[in-house]
Motif scaffolding. Structure first.
Motif, short mmCIF file in Angstrom:
data_model
loop_
_atom_site.label_atom_id
_atom_site.label_comp_id
_atom_site.label_asym_id
_atom_site.label_seq_id
_atom_site.Cartn_x
_atom_site.Cartn_y
_atom_site.Cartn_z
N TYR A 89 -49.34 -28.27 54.01
CA TYR A 89 -48.89 -28.02 55.42
C TYR A 89 -49.97 -27.66 55.99
CZ TYR A 89 -45.05 -26.46 52.05
OH TYR A 89 -44.16 -26.67 51.14
N CYS A 90 -50.97 -28.70 56.09
CA CYS A 90 -52.11 -28.44 57.12
C CYS A 90 -51.69 -29.89 58.54
CB CYS A 90 -52.76 -29.61 56.60
SG CYS A 90 -53.14 -31.82 55.91
N HIS A 91 -50.07 -29.91 58.39
CA HIS A 91 -49.39 -30.70 59.60
C HIS A 91 -48.84 -29.60 60.49
CE1 HIS A 91 -46.80 -30.76 56.15
NE2 HIS A 91 -45.48 -30.27 57.34
N THR A 92 -48.47 -28.59 59.77
CA THR A 92 -48.66 -27.09 60.49
C THR A 92 -48.97 -26.84 60.51
OG1 THR A 92 -46.26 -27.82 60.01
CG2 THR A 92 -46.55 -26.14 60.65
N MET A 141 -59.32 -29.30 59.30
CA MET A 141 -57.72 -28.73 59.88
C MET A 141 -58.28 -29.06 61.41
SD MET A 141 -54.61 -27.48 59.31
CE MET A 141 -54.78 -25.54 60.27
N ASN A 146 -54.57 -32.80 62.20
CA ASN A 146 -54.25 -33.61 61.04
C ASN A 146 -55.17 -34.73 60.13
OD1 ASN A 146 -52.37 -31.53 61.43
ND2 ASN A 146 -50.59 -33.42 62.90
N CYS A 149 -51.34 -37.87 58.09
CA CYS A 149 -49.93 -37.97 58.76
C CYS A 149 -48.79 -38.79 58.03
CB CYS A 149 -49.66 -38.05 60.37
SG CYS A 149 -48.57 -37.95 60.70
N ARG A 150 -47.70 -38.21 57.47
CA ARG A 150 -46.48 -39.73 56.39
C ARG A 150 -45.68 -39.71 57.80
NH1 ARG A 150 -48.30 -40.52 51.42
NH2 ARG A 150 -45.89 -40.68 50.86
N THR A 151 -45.32 -40.44 58.17
CA THR A 151 -44.19 -40.92 59.14
C THR A 151 -42.82 -41.84 57.91
OG1 THR A 151 -45.49 -40.78 60.87
CG2 THR A 151 -43.11 -41.45 60.95
#
Length: 234
Positions: A89-92, A141, A146, A149-151
């Protein structure tokens, strides 16, 4: 007060154990565990840990071996939870920050309740050693943002509804990236604050940026078309 501290410790133990143990069990079963709101989940953990810490500070020292073990195990599992938060959850960023606060509170609780000075010292040293990789990941981080990042660019469900395909832009920043097409069984268990789905299979892996000129659609129930090229689903 002793009973309240004990019950709160059990709730906190179950809470911090959920993500690391749940993720491991799901991976062993071929599933994926994902929190619907990672920041909210870890914030709830922080509130629980702070409540337990405040009650413990206000109460007289509780001489109870079961309570000491509960908070000692909780501290170790909270460190594992912090590592999982930093990894998945490094994107948060807020989720990682709340996970770190929860871990610090749990370590403080363990130090307060474990009666043996030797065990306290061992716990502090062990906790410090386990916190190092988590702190390093948090530093990276915060320094670089990030790391990955996977979109999801496009999705498609098979005609019979049995399979679910995703076109993914996997942007790794300075490291480059990839374009992937993933397929998984189209089922999902919706919990109160988490989802469980089947693990996806990679049926196409290409260079980063290819997704800009790609389309996916189903030819039939068992065949996916990627830029009109057939990819059978076995």
């Amino acid at each position: 007060m002793k009973k309240t501290i004990s019950v709160l410790g059990c709730v906190l133990l179950a809470f911090v154990a959920f993500v690391p143990l749940g993720t491991i069990v799901c991976l062993r079963c071929g599933w994926v565990l994902e929190l619907t709101s990672a920041a909210a989940f870890y914030l709830a953990g922080t509130v629980l840990a702070l409540a337990a810490l405040i009650l413990s500070l206000r109460a007289n020292p509780v001489d109870s071996v079961p309570i000491a073990w509960i908070y000692a195990v909780t501290a170790l599992l909270s460190i594992a939870g912090l590592l999982f938060a930093a990894l998945f959850y490094c994107h948060t960023p807020l989720a990682v920050v709340f996970a770190a606060l929860t871990t610090l509170c749990c370590i403080g609780l363990a130090i307060m309740h474990v009666p043996s000075r030797t065990l306290r010292i061992i716990g502090i040293v062990l906790s410090g050693a386990l916190m190092i990789p988590a702190a390093y990941m948090i530093f990276l981080m915060l320094l670089f943002g990030n790391i990955g990042c996977r979109t999801v660019i496009q999705t498609a469900t098979s005609p019979n509804g049995a399979y679910y395909a995703e076109l993914i832009d996997d942007d790794q920043g300075a490291l480059g990236g990839n374009t992937e097409v993933l397929v998984r069984d189209n089922w999902c268990f919706d919990g109160l604050f988490f989802n469980v789905t089947e693990q996806s299979r990679v049926i196409y892996h290409g260079k980063w940026g290819e997704f800009k000129d790609m389309t996916i659609r189903w030819k039939d129930d068992r065949c996916l078309l990627i830029n009109e090229k057939e990819y059978p689903i076995e």
